[in-house]
Design a protein around this motif. Structure first.
Motif, PDB file in Angstrom:
ATOM      1  N   GLU A 180       9.311 -49.150  51.752  1.00 46.34           N
ATOM      2  CA  GLU A 180      10.589 -49.091  51.026  1.00 46.34           C
ATOM      3  C   GLU A 180      10.378 -49.309  49.537  1.00 46.34           C
ATOM      4  N   TYR A 181       9.409 -50.184  49.188  1.00 48.57           N
ATOM      5  CA  TYR A 181       9.144 -50.447  47.773  1.00 48.57           C
ATOM      6  C   TYR A 181       8.735 -49.176  47.064  1.00 48.57           C
ATOM      7  N   ARG A 182       7.855 -48.403  47.739  1.00 49.14           N
ATOM      8  CA  ARG A 182       7.371 -47.166  47.114  1.00 49.14           C
ATOM      9  C   ARG A 182       8.524 -46.175  47.004  1.00 49.14           C
ATOM     10  N   ALA A 183       9.319 -46.089  48.082  1.00 49.06           N
ATOM     11  CA  ALA A 183      10.453 -45.171  48.071  1.00 49.06           C
ATOM     12  C   ALA A 183      11.437 -45.574  46.971  1.00 49.06           C
ATOM     13  N   GLY A 184      11.671 -46.898  46.840  1.00 53.06           N
ATOM     14  CA  GLY A 184      12.581 -47.388  45.814  1.00 53.06           C
ATOM     15  C   GLY A 184      12.102 -47.022  44.426  1.00 53.06           C
ATOM     16  N   ALA A 185      10.786 -47.211  44.204  1.00 51.70           N
ATOM     17  CA  ALA A 185      10.227 -46.884  42.897  1.00 51.70           C
ATOM     18  C   ALA A 185      10.383 -45.404  42.612  1.00 51.70           C
ATOM     19  N   ALA A 186      10.128 -44.568  43.634  1.00 54.38           N
ATOM     20  CA  ALA A 186      10.247 -43.133  43.438  1.00 54.38           C
ATOM     21  C   ALA A 186      11.696 -42.759  43.156  1.00 54.38           C
ATOM     22  N   ALA A 187      12.649 -43.425  43.844  1.00 51.72           N
ATOM     23  CA  ALA A 187      14.060 -43.120  43.654  1.00 51.72           C
ATOM     24  C   ALA A 187      14.513 -43.468  42.244  1.00 51.72           C
ATOM     25  N   LEU A 188      13.889 -44.500  41.643  1.00 53.67           N
ATOM     26  CA  LEU A 188      14.227 -44.881  40.274  1.00 53.67           C
ATOM     27  C   LEU A 188      13.470 -44.035  39.260  1.00 53.67           C
ATOM     28  N   ALA A 189      12.691 -43.054  39.766  1.00 49.92           N
ATOM     29  CA  ALA A 189      11.899 -42.180  38.902  1.00 49.92           C
ATOM     30  C   ALA A 189      10.932 -42.958  38.029  1.00 49.92           C
ATOM     31  N   LEU A 190      10.394 -44.047  38.574  1.00 52.02           N
ATOM     32  CA  LEU A 190       9.347 -44.765  37.835  1.00 52.02           C
ATOM     33  C   LEU A 190       8.074 -43.925  37.869  1.00 52.02           C
ATOM     34  N   SER A 191       7.290 -44.039  36.802  1.00 51.43           N
ATOM     35  CA  SER A 191       6.000 -43.354  36.841  1.00 51.43           C
ATOM     36  C   SER A 191       5.106 -44.101  37.832  1.00 51.43           C
ATOM     37  N   HIS A 192       4.068 -43.388  38.347  1.00 49.68           N
ATOM     38  CA  HIS A 192       3.125 -44.034  39.266  1.00 49.68           C
ATOM     39  C   HIS A 192       2.566 -45.294  38.640  1.00 49.68           C
ATOM     40  N   THR A 193       2.254 -45.198  37.327  1.00 48.16           N
ATOM     41  CA  THR A 193       1.606 -46.328  36.659  1.00 48.16           C
ATOM     42  C   THR A 193       2.497 -47.559  36.682  1.00 48.16           C
ATOM     43  N   ARG A 194       3.787 -47.359  36.330  1.00 45.94           N
ATOM     44  CA  ARG A 194       4.686 -48.520  36.307  1.00 45.94           C
ATOM     45  C   ARG A 194       4.940 -49.047  37.708  1.00 45.94           C
ATOM     46  N   ALA A 195       5.119 -48.144  38.661  1.00 46.31           N
ATOM     47  CA  ALA A 195       5.331 -48.586  40.041  1.00 46.31           C
ATOM     48  C   ALA A 195       4.142 -49.406  40.509  1.00 46.31           C
ATOM     49  N   LEU A 196       2.959 -48.942  40.139  1.00 45.76           N
ATOM     50  CA  LEU A 196       1.749 -49.630  40.567  1.00 45.76           C
ATOM     51  C   LEU A 196       1.672 -51.024  39.983  1.00 45.76           C
ATOM     52  N   PHE A 197       1.840 -51.125  38.639  1.00 42.44           N
ATOM     53  CA  PHE A 197       1.608 -52.415  37.996  1.00 42.44           C
ATOM     54  C   PHE A 197       2.778 -53.371  38.175  1.00 42.44           C
ATOM     55  N   GLN A 198       4.003 -52.846  38.336  1.00 42.47           N
ATOM     56  CA  GLN A 198       5.134 -53.753  38.400  1.00 42.47           C
ATOM     57  C   GLN A 198       5.608 -54.029  39.825  1.00 42.47           C
ATOM     58  N   ILE A 199       5.288 -53.151  40.756  1.00 43.71           N
ATOM     59  CA  ILE A 199       5.803 -53.362  42.108  1.00 43.71           C
ATOM     60  C   ILE A 199       4.688 -53.525  43.138  1.00 43.71           C
ATOM     61  N   ILE A 200       3.798 -52.545  43.187  1.00 47.64           N
ATOM     62  CA  ILE A 200       2.844 -52.552  44.302  1.00 47.64           C
ATOM     63  C   ILE A 200       1.795 -53.643  44.132  1.00 47.64           C
ATOM     64  N   LEU A 201       1.145 -53.695  42.961  1.00 49.58           N
ATOM     65  CA  LEU A 201       0.086 -54.696  42.781  1.00 49.58           C
ATOM     66  C   LEU A 201       0.596 -56.126  42.934  1.00 49.58           C
ATOM     67  N   PRO A 202       1.742 -56.495  42.279  1.00 43.95           N
ATOM     68  CA  PRO A 202       2.194 -57.876  42.456  1.00 43.95           C
ATOM     69  C   PRO A 202       2.443 -58.241  43.911  1.00 43.95           C
ATOM     70  N   SER A 203       3.003 -57.316  44.704  1.00 43.13           N
ATOM     71  CA  SER A 203       3.288 -57.729  46.078  1.00 43.13           C
ATOM     72  C   SER A 203       2.048 -57.669  46.956  1.00 43.13           C
ATOM     73  N   ALA A 204       0.989 -56.969  46.499  1.00 40.16           N
ATOM     74  CA  ALA A 204      -0.234 -56.953  47.305  1.00 40.16           C
ATOM     75  C   ALA A 204      -1.198 -58.039  46.846  1.00 40.16           C
ATOM     76  N   LEU A 205      -0.799 -58.811  45.830  1.00 43.31           N
ATOM     77  CA  LEU A 205      -1.734 -59.738  45.187  1.00 43.31           C
ATOM     78  C   LEU A 205      -2.394 -60.743  46.144  1.00 43.31           C
ATOM     79  N   PRO A 206      -1.618 -61.421  47.016  1.00 43.31           N
ATOM     80  CA  PRO A 206      -2.281 -62.408  47.880  1.00 43.31           C
ATOM     81  C   PRO A 206      -3.386 -61.788  48.732  1.00 43.31           C
ATOM     82  N   GLY A 207      -3.135 -60.589  49.266  1.00 42.33           N
ATOM     83  CA  GLY A 207      -4.160 -59.924  50.073  1.00 42.33           C
ATOM     84  C   GLY A 207      -5.386 -59.617  49.253  1.00 42.33           C
ATOM     85  N   ILE A 208      -5.160 -59.175  48.008  1.00 40.61           N
ATOM     86  CA  ILE A 208      -6.288 -58.864  47.139  1.00 40.61           C
ATOM     87  C   ILE A 208      -7.071 -60.142  46.816  1.00 40.61           C
ATOM     88  N   MET A 209      -6.327 -61.249  46.614  1.00 32.62           N
ATOM     89  CA  MET A 209      -7.000 -62.514  46.320  1.00 32.62           C
ATOM     90  C   MET A 209      -7.869 -62.970  47.492  1.00 32.62           C
TER      91      MET A 209
END
Lengths: 300, 289
Positions: A180-209
Motif C-alpha cells: 500500500e505504501y508503494r501504491a500510495g506513493a505512486a498515487a501521489l505521483a512521487l518520484s521513485h527517488t522521493r518514494a524510496l528515501f522518504q517512505i520505503i527506506l525508513p520503514s524498512a530500516l529495522p530489517g536493514i539494521m
C-alpha cells in the motif's frame, strides 16, 4: 540464521495419541538427550572461555601495546586495527549491498534472467569458504591492485564476504514494507527517488539494521580471510595502507605460534565473545522492534 | 520510463550495484583460475594425484605435489562431522518444535543461535585447550582426526538445527493435527508425517552444511595436528586442504603458490557444485508440490 522469525510456535501443546510403546519412550529420550548434549557443550565452551579469560581482563589489557609477541601487554593496537577493518568492510559493503537489494526487490521482477543470475551468483558467493576469499583477496587486492598487506585489503576482502548476507537481510526488510505504501506513493505521483528515501527506506530500516549487525558479527568473527590480506603486524596502524592484526588472528597466533600465550589468548577470546554477544543483543533488539511494528501494522 | 531525471540516475546506480555484487563471484573464480593456470600447465592435473608425496619446496631434488592426503583429510573430517552433527542437529530441531515446553524452547533456540555465532577461531582455541588434551589422555597425540571431527560437528550443528527447524515450520499444521486425530503418538507423527514432508528441506540443510564443513579452516587447522598423511585411525593427525593453504601460503613461491591456488579452486568448485545441487533439489521439490 534468521533472527527475524522468532515464532517458536511449539507443537508441544498439541495432544498426541497414546505414548505407551517402548519406541516412543526411546525416541523421547534420544531427542531430549541430543538437546541436552548440545546445550551442555555450549555452556561448557562459554563458561570455560569466560572463566579462564576474565581474571586476565582489565582496562590496561584493552589499551596496552602487546609485548613479547603478545604474551604480555594488552590488545590496544589490535582493537584499533579490528575496528578499522570492520569500518572499511561496512563502508564498502553497506551501500553496495543496499543498492543491490533495492534493485532486486523494488525495480526488477524476480523472474527476469538478470535478477536470477545475480541471485544465483550471490548464493554461490555465500557458500565460498573463507580461506578461498583469503586467496582471492591476496591475489586481487594485495597483488593485482597493489595494496599489499593492509587494513584496506582485509576490509575489502571481508566486504565481498558479508555482501550476500547483507543483501538477503535487506531484501527481507524491504519485502516487509506493505505494498500500500508503494501504491500510495505512486498515487501521489512521487518520484521513485522521493518514494524510496522518504517512505520505503525508513520503514524498512529495522530489517536493514538487522542485516548490518549480522554482517558485522560475521566480519568480526572472521580469521582465515584476513591472514593473507590484512597481515600480522601488531603495531598501531598509521593509515589504512598499514598492515594490522585483527582480534581473531591475535587469538590464533597466540594459541598456535606463541608458547605461553594461552592466558592472553583466553582474555582476547573473552573480549571477542563479549563483543559478539553485544552485537547479537543489538540485532535481537532491532528484530524485536521490527516485529512489533509489523504486528502493530497488521492490527490497525 | 519515469519522467524524473533523478529516477533514471537512481535506477542506473542501483542496477550498477546489483551487477557489481553479482560479478564478485565471477571475479573470485577468474582470479583463482588465473593463479592456478601456471601450476596446471607446469605440473599438470594428474601429478596432484600420482606424485609420491607433498614436498612442494624441497631443499634438494624435485618438488612433488601429491594432494591426495589432504583431500582424504578434508573428506574424512567432513564425513565424520556430518555423521555426528546431523542426528544431533535434527534431534535439536525436533526438541525445539515438538518436545520442548514453550519457555524452554525459547531459551534453547537462543542457545542454538548464539552457538551459531561463535567464531571458528574461538572453537579452535577451545578445542586446542580442552578437547585435544582430553583425547590425548585416551590416545596420544590428541591433535587428531577425532578432535577435528568433534569441533567441526559442534560448529555446523547449530545451522543444521536452525535450517531443519525452518523445514519443520513449513509442514502444514493440518498434517500434524490430522495425525493427532488419527491417534498417532508424538514420535509416530514425526517419523510418519513430519519428516517425509520436510524431507527436501532437511536434505538442503545437510548439503549446505557439507559445503560449510569442507571449507572450514581455522578450527580444523588448530586441532587436527596438520601432519600430511592418510590417517589409519581417528587418533592420527591429518591435514585438510584448507589448513594446507593457511599454513603454507605465507611463504609459498611459484609453482608452490600456484599449487595452493589449485587446491583453493578445487574447494570453490566443490562448494559451488553443492550449492547448485541444493538449489536443483529444492526446485524439483517445489515443482512436485
Amino acid at each position: 540464521m534468521n533472527v527475524a522469525s522468532n515464532s517458536t510456535e511449539s507443537i508441544y501443546s498439541q495432544t498426541f495419541g497414546s505414548e505407551e510403546p517402548m519406541s516412543e519412550r526411546v525416541a523421547s529420550l534420544l531427542v531430549c538427550g541430543a538437546a541436552a548434549c548440545v546445550a551442555m557443550t555450549f555452556l561448557w565452551l562459554v563458561f570455560d572461555v569466560f572463566w579462564s579469560g576474565l581474571p586476565f581482563l582489565s582496562f590496561d589489557f584493552l589499551v596496552d601495546v602487546p609485548s613479547s609477541a603478545g604474551r604480555r601487554g594488552g590488545i590496544g593496537p589490535i582493537l584499533v586495527s579490528t575496528l578499522l577493518i570492520l569500518g572499511v568492510c561496512m563502508v564498502v559493503s553497506l551501500p553496495l549491498g543496499l543498492g543491490a537489494a533495492l534493485f532486486l526487490s523494488e525495480y526488477t521482477s524476480e523472474n527476469t534472467t538478470s535478477s536470477r543470475l545475480v541471485r544465483y551468483s550471490l548464493d554461490i558467493l555465500a557458500g565460498v569458504p573463507s580461506i578461498v576469499f583469503g586467496l582471492f583477496g591476496n591475489a586481487f587486492f594485495c597483488i593485482y591492485l597493489g595494496m599489499g598487506f593492509s587494513i584496506l585489503s582485509g576490509g575489502l576482502t571481508l566486504a565481498c564476504m558479508v555482501l550476500p548476507l547483507l543483501i538477503r537481510s535487506a531484501e527481507e526488510g524491504l519485502r516487509s514494507v506493505p505494498d500500500e505504501y508503494r501504491a500510495g506513493a505512486a498515487a501521489l505521483a512521487l518520484s521513485h527517488t522521493r518514494a524510496l528515501f522518504q517512505i520505503i527506506l525508513p520503514s524498512a530500516l529495522p530489517g536493514i539494521m538487522v542485516g548490518l549487525v549480522l554482517g558485522l558479527g560475521r566480519a568480526i568473527a572472521e580469521t582465515a580471510a584476513l591472514i593473507f590480506t590484512s597481515g600480522y603486524v601488531d603495531r598501531f596502524p598509521d593509515s589504512l595502507m598499514d598492515s594490522g592484526r585483527a582480534l581473531s588472528i591475535h587469538i590464533y597466533d597466540l594459541s598456535m605460534n606463541v608458547p605461553g600465550g594461552n592466558n592472553n589468548a583466553y582474555a582476547s577470546a573473552t573480549v571477542l565473545l563479549a563483543l559478539l554477544l553485544c552485537i547479537n543483543a543489538v540485532a535481537n533488539t532491532f528484530a524485536h522492534c521490527w516485529h512489533r511494528n509489523l504486528t502493530a501494522e497488521a492490527s490497525t | 520510463m519515469s519522467p524524473y531525471r533523478t529516477d533514471r540516475i537512481l535506477i542506473g546506480t542501483l542496477r550498477c550495484a546489483a551487477v557489481v555484487s553479482g560479478l564478485i563471484v565471477a571475479v573470485v573464480a577468474l582470479f583463482l583460475v588465473s593463479e592456478s593456470v601456471p601450476a596446471l600447465r607446469q605440473i599438470g592435473p594428474y601429478r596432484f594425484f600420482t606424485d609420491s608425496a607433498w614436498h612442494p619446496a624441497p631443499h634438494s631434488g624435485e618438488s612433488t605435489f601429491n594432494l591426495v592426503p589432504m583431500i582424504v583429510g578434508t573428506l574424512t573430517v567432513t564425513a565424520g562431522a556430518l555423521a555426528l552433527a546431523t542426528p544431533l542437529g535434527l534431534g535439536s530441531a525436533m526438541f525445539l518444535r515438538f518436545y520442548a515446553p514453550p519457555k524452554l524452547g525459547v531459551i534453547y533456540r537462543k542457545i542454538i543461535e548464539l552457538l551459531a555465532g561463535i567464531p571458528s577461531v574461538v572453537f579452535g582455541f577451545w578445542g586446542l585447550v580442552t578437547i585435544v588434551p582430553l583425547i590425548n589422555s585416551i590416545h596420544a597425540p590428541g591433535a587428531s582426526l577425532l578432535a577435528g571431527i568433534c569441533i567441526l560437528a559442534i560448529m555446523i550443528l547449530p545451522t543444521v538445527a536452525l535450517v531443519s527447524d525452518a523445514a519443520f515450520e513449513v509442514v502444514p499444521k493440518e498434517y500434524v493435527k490430522g495425525a493427532a486425530a488419527l491417534g498417532l503418538s508424538r514420535w509416530a507423527t514425526i517419523r510418519g508425517v513430519v519428516i517425509p514432508s520436510a524431507k527436501s528441506g532437511l536434505f538442503t540443510a545437510i548439503i549446505l552444511q557439507t559445503g560449510r564443513a569442507l571449507g572450514e579452516t581455522m578450527a580444523v587447522l588448530m586441532v587436527c595436528g596438520n601432519v600430511v598423511q592418510v590417517p589409519k585411525s581417528v587418533f592420527e593427525p591429518v591435514r585438510t586442504l584448507t589448513a594446507n593453504i593457511a599454513l603454507e601460503m605465507a611463504y609459498a613461491l611459484d609453482p608452490h603458490r600456484s599449487a595452493l591456488f589449485v587446491s583453493g579452486l578445487l574447494l570453490l568448485t566443490l562448494v559451488a557444485g553443492l550449492v547448485l545441487l541444493a538449489d536443483v533439489l529444492s526446485r524439483r521439490y517445489e515443482c512436485s508440490q
